[in-house]
Write a protein that holds these residues in place. Structure first.
Motif, short mmCIF file in Angstrom:
data_model
loop_
_atom_site.label_atom_id
_atom_site.label_comp_id
_atom_site.label_asym_id
_atom_site.label_seq_id
_atom_site.Cartn_x
_atom_site.Cartn_y
_atom_site.Cartn_z
N THR A 1 -13.60 29.22 32.82
CA THR A 1 -14.46 28.40 33.18
C THR A 1 -15.71 28.90 32.86
O THR A 1 -15.11 29.79 34.11
CB THR A 1 -13.87 27.00 33.67
OG1 THR A 1 -13.02 26.47 32.87
CG2 THR A 1 -15.42 26.23 34.33
N GLN B 1 -11.74 20.49 32.72
CA GLN B 1 -10.27 21.20 33.41
C GLN B 1 -10.70 22.57 32.81
O GLN B 1 -11.64 22.94 32.24
CB GLN B 1 -9.59 21.05 31.99
CG GLN B 1 -8.16 22.32 31.64
CD GLN B 1 -6.95 21.90 30.53
OE1 GLN B 1 -7.09 21.23 29.20
NE2 GLN B 1 -5.91 23.21 30.24
N LYS C 1 -15.66 14.72 33.42
CA LYS C 1 -14.86 16.32 34.33
C LYS C 1 -14.14 16.80 33.01
O LYS C 1 -13.89 17.17 32.02
CB LYS C 1 -12.75 15.20 34.34
CG LYS C 1 -12.78 14.08 35.17
CD LYS C 1 -12.81 14.88 36.78
CE LYS C 1 -12.63 13.49 37.64
NZ LYS C 1 -12.28 14.07 38.78
N LYS D 1 -6.75 27.10 31.54
CA LYS D 1 -6.03 27.13 31.27
C LYS D 1 -5.24 26.43 32.00
O LYS D 1 -3.52 25.94 31.87
CB LYS D 1 -5.15 28.22 30.22
CG LYS D 1 -5.72 29.13 29.47
CD LYS D 1 -5.16 29.99 28.60
CE LYS D 1 -5.84 30.86 27.29
NZ LYS D 1 -5.11 31.82 27.08
N SER D 2 -5.21 26.32 32.99
CA SER D 2 -4.78 25.48 34.38
C SER D 2 -4.40 23.99 34.01
O SER D 2 -5.14 23.13 33.16
CB SER D 2 -5.55 25.91 35.83
OG SER D 2 -6.40 25.00 35.30
N ASP D 3 -3.73 23.36 35.20
CA ASP D 3 -3.57 22.07 34.79
C ASP D 3 -4.88 21.06 35.69
O ASP D 3 -4.76 19.65 35.81
CB ASP D 3 -2.43 21.76 35.85
CG ASP D 3 -1.94 21.90 37.01
OD1 ASP D 3 -2.60 22.69 37.32
OD2 ASP D 3 -1.25 22.11 37.56
N GLU E 1 -7.54 19.76 36.63
CA GLU E 1 -8.64 18.41 36.28
C GLU E 1 -10.04 17.87 37.34
O GLU E 1 -9.86 17.60 37.98
CB GLU E 1 -8.68 17.22 35.28
CG GLU E 1 -9.81 16.34 34.45
CD GLU E 1 -9.09 15.35 33.83
OE1 GLU E 1 -8.32 15.75 32.42
OE2 GLU E 1 -8.35 14.49 34.66
#
Length: 305
Positions: A210, A5, A3, A8-10, A12
């Protein structure tokens, strides 16, 4: 599957995602097999765009997936907007209209990530910020990103946004590496030293954005795959050698090369072949060495300074 991330988000997600551009070419039954096979392999982010199949790819996906609230929570949906016939459009009106269309076609109440597809030089960043704020406030989009943008384009937009951009989707494959080449050839007088990506790789790493690699098996933009292509004998020979060592396919090795980079780049794989996707996702379970990464890079025709 491993996995990662997203920015900077939550969020996954599996480190390999499925691009759904060609899903409009499948029947409902075929698309269902592709989607559920992907989920079985650990793929849980599905990449769409309002222009894929003229919107039909989103519709086929929703029908094949039999979208409902319970099933929806097990996947992440990403779509893109901004490309129109003959021009690009980041206007507030178009962004809002495009998202409404995607929501209807995907039969969902929200998009996990919305990307702006190609840079629009007529962009008014204040309008983009207004559109994003409306979509976020109404719960229709949870996170935002861009595609094919350089650092200054992202900086201009970010000046007006009230939240972080979490993704930049950029073309990257073993034989399409301008964002990497320019970093090796600083202050050199050769073709790889030409700055084509404006340090997008380093910018995204610095800002926890990302990078999603689109067309990870392509050479050029639409010329076709380099895997098994006789025009690329050296890189295919090295891919085959390492594939045999790690007991995976050459396509999996090409993805393993991308995954080896510490930027945690997420490949967007567009295959609609279930067995090929199974083979490709095996890349998540191997880590090639530094020496092997460079061997593949050189085999692809790159000279180190």
């Amino acid at each position: 599957m491993n996995k990662i991330q997203l920015g900077k988000s939550d969020l996954e997600v599996g480190e390999i995602s499925l691009g759904c551009m060609r899903m409009n070419t499948l029947s409902k039954e075929e698309a269902s097999r592709v989607i559920h096979n992907a989920i079985e392999q650990g793929v849980d982010l599905f990449d769409h765009a309002d222009i894929y199949g003229g919107g039909e790819s989103e519709s086929v996906f929703a029908e094949a997936f039999q979208m409902n609230d319970d099933a929806r929570e097990n996947i992440k949906l990403q779509t893109k907007c901004g490309i129109r016939k003959g021009f690009f459009d980041f206007s507030k009106e178009h962004i809002l209209e495009s998202v409404e269309g995607s929501l209807q076609r995907l039969k969902t109440d929200y998009i996990d990530t919305l990307l702006l597809h190609r840079p629009d030089t007529l962009m008014e960043p204040e309008e983009v910020a207004e559109a994003f704020a409306i979509l976020k406030e109404r719960g229709k989009v949870r996170h935002f990103g861009v595609s094919n943008q350089n650092p200054m384009q992202m900086e201009l937009m970010s000046k007006y946004l009230g939240e972080d951009l979490i993704i930049n989707q950029l073309q990257l494959s073993l034989v399409h590496t301008p964002m990497i080449d320019e970093g090796f050839n600083v202050n050199m007088q050769n073709d790889p030293s030409i700055v084509r990506a404006s340090n997008a790789l380093e910018y995204c790493r610095l800002n926890d954005i990302t990078i999603q690699a689109w067309s990870p098996f392509q050479h050029g933009m639409i010329e076709g795959p380099f895997i098994g292509n006789e025009a690329f004998p050296e890189v295919n020979a090295k891919l085959q050698e390492l594939a045999e060592k790690y007991n995976v396919t050459d396509s999996a090795m090409a993805i393993a090369w991308i995954l080896r980079h510490p930027a945690k780049i997420q490949p967007v794989v567009g295959t609609m072949n279930t067995q090929r996707l199974k083979d490709i996702t095996a890349a998540s379970h191997i880590e090639i060495s530094r020496e092997e990464w460079y061997e593949l890079y050189r085999a692809a025709g790159n000279d180190l300074p």
